[in-house]
Design a protein around this motif. Structure first.
Motif, PDB file in Angstrom:
ATOM      1  N   UNK A 153       1.964  19.618   6.510  1.00 56.38           N
ATOM      2  CA  UNK A 153       1.851  19.554   5.055  1.00 56.38           C
ATOM      3  C   UNK A 153       0.653  18.722   4.630  1.00 56.38           C
ATOM      4  N   UNK A 154       0.158  19.034   3.439  1.00 51.71           N
ATOM      5  CA  UNK A 154      -0.831  18.182   2.794  1.00 51.71           C
ATOM      6  C   UNK A 154      -0.073  17.081   2.073  1.00 51.71           C
ATOM      7  N   UNK A 155      -0.738  15.950   1.861  1.00 49.81           N
ATOM      8  CA  UNK A 155      -0.072  14.849   1.173  1.00 49.81           C
ATOM      9  C   UNK A 155      -1.069  14.059   0.335  1.00 49.81           C
ATOM     10  N   UNK A 156      -0.510  13.354  -0.668  1.00 43.81           N
ATOM     11  CA  UNK A 156      -1.317  12.465  -1.506  1.00 43.81           C
ATOM     12  C   UNK A 156      -0.403  11.401  -2.098  1.00 43.81           C
ATOM     13  N   UNK A 157      -0.767  10.150  -1.855  1.00 44.48           N
ATOM     14  CA  UNK A 157      -0.023   9.009  -2.373  1.00 44.48           C
ATOM     15  C   UNK A 157      -1.010   8.068  -3.040  1.00 44.48           C
ATOM     16  N   UNK A 158      -0.822   7.840  -4.341  1.00 45.28           N
ATOM     17  CA  UNK A 158      -1.661   6.891  -5.074  1.00 45.28           C
ATOM     18  C   UNK A 158      -0.941   5.545  -5.115  1.00 45.28           C
ATOM     19  N   UNK A 159      -1.726   4.478  -4.933  1.00 46.83           N
ATOM     20  CA  UNK A 159      -1.176   3.129  -4.916  1.00 46.83           C
ATOM     21  C   UNK A 159      -1.900   2.312  -5.983  1.00 46.83           C
ATOM     22  N   UNK A 160      -1.119   1.756  -6.908  1.00 45.27           N
ATOM     23  CA  UNK A 160      -1.695   0.906  -7.950  1.00 45.27           C
ATOM     24  C   UNK A 160      -1.586  -0.562  -7.554  1.00 45.27           C
ATOM     25  N   UNK A 161      -0.367  -0.987  -7.211  1.00 44.79           N
ATOM     26  CA  UNK A 161      -0.119  -2.400  -6.972  1.00 44.79           C
ATOM     27  C   UNK A 161       1.028  -2.562  -5.994  1.00 44.79           C
ATOM     28  N   UNK A 162       0.940  -3.610  -5.165  1.00 42.06           N
ATOM     29  CA  UNK A 162       2.016  -3.994  -4.251  1.00 42.06           C
ATOM     30  C   UNK A 162       2.156  -5.506  -4.364  1.00 42.06           C
ATOM     31  N   UNK A 163       3.380  -5.961  -4.635  1.00 41.00           N
ATOM     32  CA  UNK A 163       3.583  -7.404  -4.741  1.00 41.00           C
ATOM     33  C   UNK A 163       4.978  -7.809  -4.292  1.00 41.00           C
ATOM     34  N   UNK A 164       5.114  -9.092  -3.962  1.00 40.62           N
ATOM     35  CA  UNK A 164       6.390  -9.680  -3.587  1.00 40.62           C
ATOM     36  C   UNK A 164       7.056 -10.230  -4.829  1.00 40.62           C
ATOM     37  N   UNK A 165       8.382 -10.134  -4.862  1.00 44.18           N
ATOM     38  CA  UNK A 165       9.134 -10.722  -5.974  1.00 44.18           C
ATOM     39  C   UNK A 165      10.442 -11.285  -5.423  1.00 44.18           C
TER      40      UNK A 165
END
Length: 165
Positions: A153-165
């Motif tokens: 399969x083709x894939x696409x994942x956009x990532x804006x922000x990753x943070x700990x909480x």
């Protein structure tokens, strides 16, 4: 409970990608092909093709960094937009470890805020669960996304922000 947060990644048009690395199944003879860019909207974009040829079937995106203390945090928050496919979010407490701690994420084609509980991330190596207990470390040195749904399969994942909480 504390409302404190710790940014791991917050992408923008000027984000540096030198600590990000694609690892595909080509390391074992497969033919999958992943890529990572900053797109025109300033988001990280992990995209490509997963191939099952030559016993392949995965593509991953890894980000290593100096030890990040996690004892004051309960979860990782992912602000992502996927393509409706399932991905794994992975962390390593030591970047030199072979195993990762994993959480499965189902994307829906829209922007999502996904909460990953650190203590529920299970250990695995090469697709096999390990019996060493869930993530209980004081710190992490790597985060990663992996797609490997036993489907070409083709894939696409956009990532804006990753943070700990």
């Amino acid at each position: 409970m504390s409302d404190a947060t710790q940014i791991i990644v917050d992408f923008n048009l000027n984000s540096e990608l030198s600590n990000w690395k694609i690892v595909d199944d080509v390391v074992m003879g497969g033919r999958s092909n992943g890529n990572f860019i900053i797109n025109k909207d300033g988001h990280g974009e992990f995209y490509g093709t997963v191939s099952l040829e030559n016993n392949g079937g995965f593509s991953s995106l890894r980000h290593r960094f100096s030890l990040l203390e996690i004892t004051d945090f309960k979860e990782v928050i992912l602000k992502i937009k996927g393509d409706g496919k399932r991905y794994q979010f992975r962390v390593k407490d030591k970047s030199s470890d072979y195993h990762s701690f994993i959480s499965s994420i189902q994307t829906n084609g829209e922007w999502q805020t996904v909460k990953v509980t650190l203590s529920e991330m299970y250990p695995a190596f090469r697709g096999r669960k390990l019996s060493i207990g869930n993530l209980a470390s004081k710190g992490i040195q790597e985060i990663a996304f992996l797609i490997g749904n036993k489907t070409a399969e083709n894939f696409k994942l956009e990532i804006d922000k990753i943070y700990l909480r």
